[in-house]
Design an enzyme around this catalytic site. Structure first.
Site, PDB file in Angstrom:
ATOM      1  N   CYS A  33     -19.027  17.089 -26.661  1.00 30.26           N
ATOM      2  CA  CYS A  33     -20.038  17.986 -27.235  1.00 30.26           C
ATOM      3  C   CYS A  33     -20.349  17.623 -28.679  1.00 30.26           C
ATOM      4  CB  CYS A  33     -19.555  19.427 -27.140  1.00 30.26           C
ATOM      5  SG  CYS A  33     -18.014  19.746 -28.028  1.00 30.26           S
TER       6      CYS A  33
ATOM      7  N   HIS B 173     -16.310  24.111 -29.622  1.00 29.19           N
ATOM      8  CA  HIS B 173     -17.511  23.536 -29.012  1.00 29.19           C
ATOM      9  C   HIS B 173     -18.580  23.329 -30.079  1.00 29.19           C
ATOM     10  CE1 HIS B 173     -20.162  22.467 -25.770  1.00 29.19           C
ATOM     11  NE2 HIS B 173     -20.985  23.484 -25.975  1.00 29.19           N
TER      12      HIS B 173
ATOM     13  N   ASN C  58     -27.623  23.776 -26.100  1.00 27.66           N
ATOM     14  CA  ASN C  58     -26.320  23.342 -25.602  1.00 27.66           C
ATOM     15  C   ASN C  58     -26.437  21.949 -24.986  1.00 27.66           C
ATOM     16  OD1 ASN C  58     -23.608  23.474 -24.957  1.00 27.66           O
ATOM     17  ND2 ASN C  58     -23.755  25.463 -23.954  1.00 27.66           N
TER      18      ASN C  58
END
Length: 519
Positions: free
Chosen positions: A301, A433, A483
């Site tokens: 990520c 994240h 995302n």
């Protein structure tokens, strides 16, 4: 010679006696033969009788086993027939509320192979779940079994009854699971793994359904749905979201430029206060963002957030459409990061600073670590000048004066299942994240799901509006975040997360770690 003969006195009576003895010997010989014959015959008959009864016993046992096997087979066939009947009935149920696509079984209908696999999987699941200790079948030759046969038969009937009662729900969940497998292209090693994944899916499905029933109540402003992570266990999710790497203080001091210093260097005069900036900012409308990408099962990520940030600011600076740069290059070549085992956007930007980043077409993403850095493939490398950062109270200023910025968040199970609305659920206590912050906004509570990027089922929206009170129809403030879980997740790959009016409340950790590339 003559004298010897004369000595023998042979009379008639002597001759008769000799004849009698000879007859007696003959009779004894015959009697012995008869006795032996009778003995042999008797033994043969006894042997035949023994063999006959032994064979008859074996035949009876074989017949009994055959009957038992037939009984078990009949029971299994009855179960499968019942499953098939329920599946047919379930397919005709079209009047149920449709929380999301898995309420219908159109894809299952008519697919014989999938139906057979479904029944096989579910039959094994029900046998394991309803009878974990594998209760032995009734044995007529076992005295203990005979003594308790009534109780055992009753227990087995009760177990079967419980199985039949739960079959409707299980067949419903299983049919949804097969549709889920098709949509997300799920492949499992064997039926045992498939059963484990089915249990995980069912747990998450029920969690989603329970949550969506409460939307609008107790201030809940977002909905959930199953997604690519819904066959994960909680332990697997915890392992997937790894803690972000720490940043050495000396590197941060050496390379980071504060937001206000960066603005001063570029002779940009910011607004005096946060409230002086527009109430809405959404870079999805600026044509500087590529569609959300998918990091897959690789813990990269940090690479997607940093590369996505570079892509957006590159397009914004040169007033061009966004160009894809290489996440795989950073995963393979950034030695300060740990590839698919985690990293940090700052360390990724540091790699750009020293080595540059090449186009995505030159170094395509594989979703796993390569043993070697293959940066020789790069025909062109674009570098950055410095690394900028901002404080929580500067987020709105950063979005207006710089553009999209990289932030770290604390992802939880509730975050993972997000589907639409403004997320106000529980977050993880640690930052685990990295994502791209691309805007902010506000909306009336009653209009949360009227956003053009939202694709929430109309029944859920209706229930939401029925559950909220008119007196609570206040304004809600939110962040817009891109995302890296593909465009099928959330609101087209994005999530709206609640914030306060000034944007400095660090909800979900947003604002603690903030970086952006300076080109």
């Amino acid at each position: 010679m003559i004298n010897d003969i004369r000595r023998i006195n042979i009379t008639t009576s002597s001759i008769e006696s000799l004849n009698e003895n000879s007859k007696y010997l003959k009779r004894n010989h015959k009697r012995t033969i008869k006795i032996c014959a009778y003995a042999i015959t008797t033994f043969a008959l006894f042997f035949i009788v023994v063999v006959y009864f032994k064979n008859q016993t074996n035949v009876n046992d074989a017949n009994r086993n055959t009957l038992a096997a037939i009984d078990e087979t009949s029971l299994m066939n009855k179960e499968i027939a019942y499953l098939r009947e329920i599946l047919k009935k379930y397919k005709t149920k079209t009047n149920e509320n449709n929380e999301y696509a898995y309420e219908k079984n159109d894809d299952i209908n008519g697919d014989g192979e999938d139906e057979h696999e479904l029944l096989l999987m579910l039959h094994k699941f029900l046998k394991n779940k309803g009878n974990p200790n594998k209760i032995d079948r009734f044995d007529i030759n076992n005295n203990d079994s005979n003594k308790n046969r009534g109780n055992e038969n009753i227990d087995q009937i009760n177990i079967l009854s419980q199985k039949l009662e739960s079959m409707h729900d299980n067949i419903k969940y299983a049919s949804k699971f097969f549709k889920y497998m098709k949509e997300y292209n799920k492949k499992y090693k064997n039926i045992d793994e498939q059963l484990v994944r089915f249990e995980n899916f069912k747990t998450n499905y029920m969690k989603v359904k329970k949550h969506n029933e409460m939307v609008g109540k107790n201030g809940i402003t977002y909905v959930q749905k199953v997604n690519q992570f819904s066959d994960f266990s909680k332990e697997e999710l915890d392992s997937y979201f790894k803690k972000l790497l720490p940043i050495p203080h000396n590197l941060k001091t050496k390379h980071v430029v504060p937001l206000k210093t960066h603005l001063d260097d570029n002779k940009i005069k910011p607004k005096e206060g946060v409230l002086d900036y527009p109430e809405q900012r959404d870079y999805r409308e600026w044509n500087i963002l590529l569609p959300p990408k998918d990091q897959g099962m690789c813990g990269s990520c940090w690479a997607f957030a940093s590369v996505g940030n570079y892509e957006a600011l590159f397009a914004k600076k040169y007033s061009i459409l966004p160009i894809s740069f290489s996440e795989q290059q950073v995963v393979d070549c950034s030695s300060d990061n740990f590839g698919c085992d985690g990293g940090h956007p700052f360390l990724s930007f540091l790699y750009f600073l020293n080595n540059g980043v090449c186009f995505g077409d030159n170094y395509e993403y594989k979703a796993h670590d390569d043993f070697f850095c293959l940066s020789y493939r790069c025909a062109y490398r674009s570098k950055l000048k410095k690394i900028g950062n901002a404080y929580p109270y500067e987020l709105i200023m950063s979005l207006n004066e710089v553009g999209p910025i990289t932030v770290n968040v604390g992802v939880s199970d509730e975050f993972v299942l997000y589907s639409g609305g403004i997320f106000d659920g529980t977050c993880a206590s640690e930052l685990n994240h990295s994502v791209l912050l691309v805007g902010y906004g506000k909306v009336k509570r009653s209009l949360v799901f009227e956003d053009s990027h939202t694709n929430v089922d109309s029944n859920l929206i209706k229930n939401y509006k029925e559950n909220i009170k008119d007196s609570d129809d206040d304004y809600l403030y939110y962040w817009i975040i891109r995302n890296s879980w593909s465009s099928t997740w959330g609101e087209g790959g994005y999530i709206r997360i609640k914030r306060n009016k000034l944007g400095d409340d660090v909800f979900c950790g947003i604002g603690i770690d903030v970086f952006f590339p300076i080109l």
